[in-house]
Design a protein around this motif. Sequence first.
Motif, mmCIF file in Angstrom:
data_model
loop_
_atom_site.group_PDB
_atom_site.id
_atom_site.type_symbol
_atom_site.label_atom_id
_atom_site.label_comp_id
_atom_site.label_asym_id
_atom_site.label_seq_id
_atom_site.Cartn_x
_atom_site.Cartn_y
_atom_site.Cartn_z
ATOM 1 N N SER A 58 35.428 33.069 35.240
ATOM 2 C CA SER A 58 36.767 33.515 34.871
ATOM 3 C C SER A 58 37.494 32.389 34.143
ATOM 4 O O SER A 58 37.397 31.225 34.540
ATOM 5 N N ASP A 59 38.233 32.768 33.100
ATOM 6 C CA ASP A 59 39.020 31.786 32.358
ATOM 7 C C ASP A 59 40.338 32.444 31.954
ATOM 8 O O ASP A 59 40.383 33.270 31.044
ATOM 9 N N THR A 104 34.024 43.096 33.353
ATOM 10 C CA THR A 104 35.295 43.796 33.477
ATOM 11 C C THR A 104 36.322 42.831 34.067
ATOM 12 O O THR A 104 35.960 41.841 34.724
ATOM 13 N N TYR A 105 37.618 43.153 33.836
ATOM 14 C CA TYR A 105 38.668 42.210 34.158
ATOM 15 C C TYR A 105 39.808 42.917 34.877
ATOM 16 O O TYR A 105 40.107 44.091 34.610
ATOM 17 N N SER A 106 40.452 42.173 35.762
ATOM 18 C CA SER A 106 41.616 42.703 36.475
ATOM 19 C C SER A 106 42.629 41.579 36.645
ATOM 20 O O SER A 106 42.321 40.529 37.230
ATOM 21 N N THR A 108 40.683 38.252 37.710
ATOM 22 C CA THR A 108 39.397 38.344 38.401
ATOM 23 C C THR A 108 38.402 38.982 37.454
ATOM 24 O O THR A 108 38.664 40.055 36.891
ATOM 25 N N THR A 109 37.273 38.311 37.265
ATOM 26 C CA THR A 109 36.236 38.767 36.343
ATOM 27 C C THR A 109 35.051 39.281 37.141
ATOM 28 O O THR A 109 34.576 38.614 38.075
ATOM 29 N N TYR A 110 34.565 40.476 36.769
ATOM 30 C CA TYR A 110 33.483 41.129 37.505
ATOM 31 C C TYR A 110 32.250 41.270 36.620
ATOM 32 O O TYR A 110 32.348 41.634 35.447
ATOM 33 N N ASN A 111 31.098 40.982 37.237
ATOM 34 C CA ASN A 111 29.798 41.275 36.621
ATOM 35 C C ASN A 111 28.988 42.008 37.678
ATOM 36 O O ASN A 111 28.457 41.397 38.605
ATOM 37 N N SER A 142 34.603 36.263 40.044
ATOM 38 C CA SER A 142 35.273 34.976 40.209
ATOM 39 C C SER A 142 36.703 35.135 39.688
ATOM 40 O O SER A 142 37.022 36.110 39.000
ATOM 41 N N SER A 143 37.568 34.182 40.021
ATOM 42 C CA SER A 143 38.973 34.277 39.638
ATOM 43 C C SER A 143 39.463 32.973 39.048
ATOM 44 O O SER A 143 38.921 31.891 39.328
#
Length: 300
Positions: free
Chosen positions: A63-64, A88-90, A124-127, A132-133
């Motif tokens: 995450s960045d 995907t991103y939140s 928060t980044t999802y794979n 990770s955040s």
Amino acid sequence: ASVNATYTWDFAGANVSVAGTGQGPYRVNWTTAGTENVGLTITENGCTSNSTVPVIVNAVPVSDAGPDVSFCSGNNAPVGTAPTAGYTYSWSPATGLSSATIANPIANMTNANNAVSITNYIVTTYNTNCSSSDSVVVTVYPVPVAGFNPPAGQCIAGNSFDFQAGVTFLPGATFAWDFSSDGTPPNSTAQNQVVSFDTPGNYPVTLTITQDGCVSNTFSASVDIYDMPTVGFLPDSIIGCENFEVCFTNFSTGNNLSYQWNFGDGGSSAMQNPCHIFVAPGVYSVALKVSTADGCPADT
């Protein structure tokens, strides 16, 4: 298999974080992404059974949220970084963002309070099931509002105006006054400034305030400087007998003058060109005071 069976696991080089026995369970992890083949051999009564199951290890996304940003109320700035395909991103909170589900939304916020607004955004980044955040701080500065109370006009003689900056601004704000070329001083960077003007007239005065790179409105109002009258008169005669009548010719100039005569014997007049009878013998000092409609006086 019965309780007498033995189990031999092959975790393909994984680190075993929770070691089980026999059937397990076991908790394992791999340090790199990829497909790992987990093998199991069961032996019972001299008989052996083998099986292999592929395990897909997904990469933990990075995450960045990007560098911290700041801007003036009503402006905007991007946060985050370019997206990675498949991720995907939140974002939280979603308020003030153009989208809460993309990698690099636009932060577009207003700040109506006379205080700096600071918001901490977390992405928060999802794979797949890995995440990770990261966080970024967005600072929104209020835009100052310039203003001052327009002063009442003054006569040119001894004029002095005390201009005080308002309406809303923070400590550390800077000020830009313009009093025109006839003002002393003609301009100023002080918060409050005393000014005088050299000649009669109507002069615009402007104020602009800047703080944290945010520029206010330019507030403008005018100030009036009134001309002074001139005063003068002549009597038609200066020597006479008792009950001596003298008529006065007024040469005073100015805007809508009013007149205040003092004949030195207790008599007075508000006429422009009065005549007065001096009853008793004596020497009398006659005085004239004039005032313009703007209240500017002159006297003899």
